[in-house]
Design an enzyme around this catalytic site. Structure first.
Site: not given
Ligand code: NDP
Ligand code: HSE
Length: 445
Positions: A29, A146, A219
């Site tokens: 994201v 959500v 959600k």
């Molecule tokens: P990812 O696992 O792809 O990315 C997580 C990021 O957070 C990485 O860049 C990671 O760093 C960083 N991170 C982890 N720990 C730390 C820390 N201690 N300090 C700073 N940075 C940190 O997750 P997503 O992007 O998939 O999801 C992010 C959020 O969005 C979650 O809450 C998820 O539920 C929500 N979400 C995701 C969706 C999806 O379709 N993926 C849809 C809707 C919501 P590094 O790159 O160094 O590992």
């Molecule tokens: N893991 C979640 C899903 C991402 O599959 O819908 C979106 O919130």
């Protein structure tokens, strides 16, 4: 807390002022948020009334190669980034609960508005987060939490604030919908599809949250809170995932003209004493193949809202993935940034109704029970009386021969979950019942 006072203490920085953004997380994201923020910079400046300026990107490991971000902006110290005076808005897209809670609370307490996509955090700690936002007179936005790109938090919070919502129901997890749809349409294997959903960036860092229903339950808690003006947390949501759904269940559903979806269902119910309560639940659910939710395929999500004056509304679209989620995050960033520039606050939490949460057992549901029974005269009557003894009316009974036994598929009318559950437990003890193949709840047509 009931609601926030708009415009009370935030006069705004003034038109043309830059708005500093700290991005926490640069994964699926976060990287898309920055790509779109950079690509649309000129448009966003017009919409906000001042430019967005990225002040830093926090990640867990700065030594990893990162495309699309200047190395000098990367940091492993999220707290130092948040604390900078030139940061106005903190975007949290790290995920998880404990660390995310600490950074979001630190940001709110430091007077930064927060945009998060983190449903697990909001569903577990909304009271604490809302209070911190209220105390600092800043915004807390979570549209992406959500159903990703689908605008549903905003419509519930603002557009439907003048109506009485009866129910919110839908498919709110892309990963499980992707898996169930593939199993149904191509006979694909559960594990292969989970791996593919993970590869495509739909699944959570720990996909157990998806397949066991916890993501959808978070959600559901958020949706129920907004719809019913009541604090609902994930602990209030009954939750069953899809990990026990087999190819046999999918086939049986097909034969009966149904499909299986993981539904989040939030509704106002009237309990046995005539009082209103909230039921919020997530479980695999059989729906007829001509039901509008049956055609929601791949990782798409759909949310139905039933409101007294508005009637039935359906929201449909991309429920997971980097770019769709980033769209919702950026929409919130624009809202928070406008308030930073021009003053005022977005509507905050509204929990005045404070309705009780119904026990799951007191919720009306319907069962589809697939079992193998001894094939002899009188068995059907014996089984039917077990249901009728508990006041459960049967809607259909279908029988097929399987070897020396009969396969019986019983569909009930609506009854209390506790009575249905007790009946299935009693069925298991009946000598004529050889096997309960599956018990899946059914949604109304
Ligand atoms: P990812 O696992 O792809 O990315 C997580 C990021 O957070 C990485 O860049 C990671 O760093 C960083 N991170 C982890 N720990 C730390 C820390 N201690 N300090 C700073 N940075 C940190 O997750 P997503 O992007 O998939 O999801 C992010 C959020 O969005 C979650 O809450 C998820 O539920 C929500 N979400 C995701 C969706 C999806 O379709 N993926 C849809 C809707 C919501 P590094 O790159 O160094 O590992
Ligand atoms: N893991 C979640 C899903 C991402 O599959 O819908 C979106 O919130």
């Amino acid at each position: 807390m009931t609601s926030t006072s708009e415009n009370s203490f935030n006069p705004g920085k003034g038109p043309g002022s830059p708005v500093g953004v700290a991005l926490l997380g640069y994964g699926t994201v976060g990287s898309e948020v920055l790509r779109l923020m950079t690509e649309y910079a000129g448009e966003l400046e017009h919409r906000i009334g001042g430019p967005l300026v990225l002040k830093g990107v926090a990640v867990s490991d700065t030594s990893k190669p990162r495309a699309g971000v200047a190395p000098e902006l990367l940091t492993e110290d999220a707290f130092a980034l948040i604390a900078r005076d030139d940061v106005d808005i903190v975007v949290e897209v790290i995920g998880g609960i404990d660390y995310a809670r600490q950074v979001v609370l630190a940001a709110l307490k430091a007077g930064k508005s927060v945009v998060t996509a983190n449903k697990a955090l909001v569903a577990a700690h909304s009271a604490e987060l809302d209070d911190a936002a209220e105390a600092s007179n800043v915004d807390l936005y979570y549209e992406a939490a959500v159903a990703a790109a689908i605008p549903v938090v905003g419509p519930l919070r603002r557009s439907l604030a003048g109506d009485q919502i009866q129910s919110v129901m839908g498919i709110v997890n892309g990963t499980t919908n992707f898996i169930l749809d593939a199993m149904d349409s191509t006979g694909a294997n559960y594990d292969d599809m989970l791996a593919e959903a993970t590869r495509l960036g739909y699944a959570e860092a720990d996909p157990t949250a998806d397949v066991e229903g916890h993501d959808a339950a978070s959600k559901a808690a958020i949706l129920a809170s907004l719809a019913f003006h009541t604090r609902v947390t994930i602990d209030d949501v009954y939750c069953e995932g899809i990990s026990s759904i087999t190819a046999g269940d999918i086939d049986a559903a097909k034969q009966a003209g149904h499909t299986i979806k993981l539904l989040a269902i939030c509704e106002k119910i009237t309990d046995k004493d005539g009082n209103q309560a909230i039921s919020a639940r997530v479980h695999p659910t059989l729906i007829p193949r001509d039901h509008p939710l049956a055609s929601v395929n791949k990782s798409f999500n759909a949310v139905f809202v039933e409101a007294e004056a508005a009637g039935r509304l359906m929201f449909y679209g991309n429920g997971a993935g980097g770019a769709p989620t980033a769209s919702a995050v950026l929409g919130d960033v624009v809202g928070a940034a406008r308030n930073k520039v021009h003053g005022g606050r977005a509507p905050g939490a509204s929990t005045y109704a404070n309705l009780p949460i119904a026990d799951f057992g007191d919720t009306p549901t319907r069962y589809h029970v697939d079992m193998e029974v001894v094939d002899r005269v009188g068995v059907l009557a014996e089984l039917a009386s077990l249901f009728s003894d508990r006041g459960i009316s049967l809607r259909t009974i279908r029988q097929e021969e399987v070897g020396e036994h009969a396969r019986l598929i019983v569909v009930t009318h609506s009854a209390l979950e506790s009575d249905l559950h007790a009946t299935v437990e009693a069925l298991k003890d009946m000598p004529v019942v050889k096997e309960i193949n599956s018990v899946i709840r059914l949604e109304r047509d």
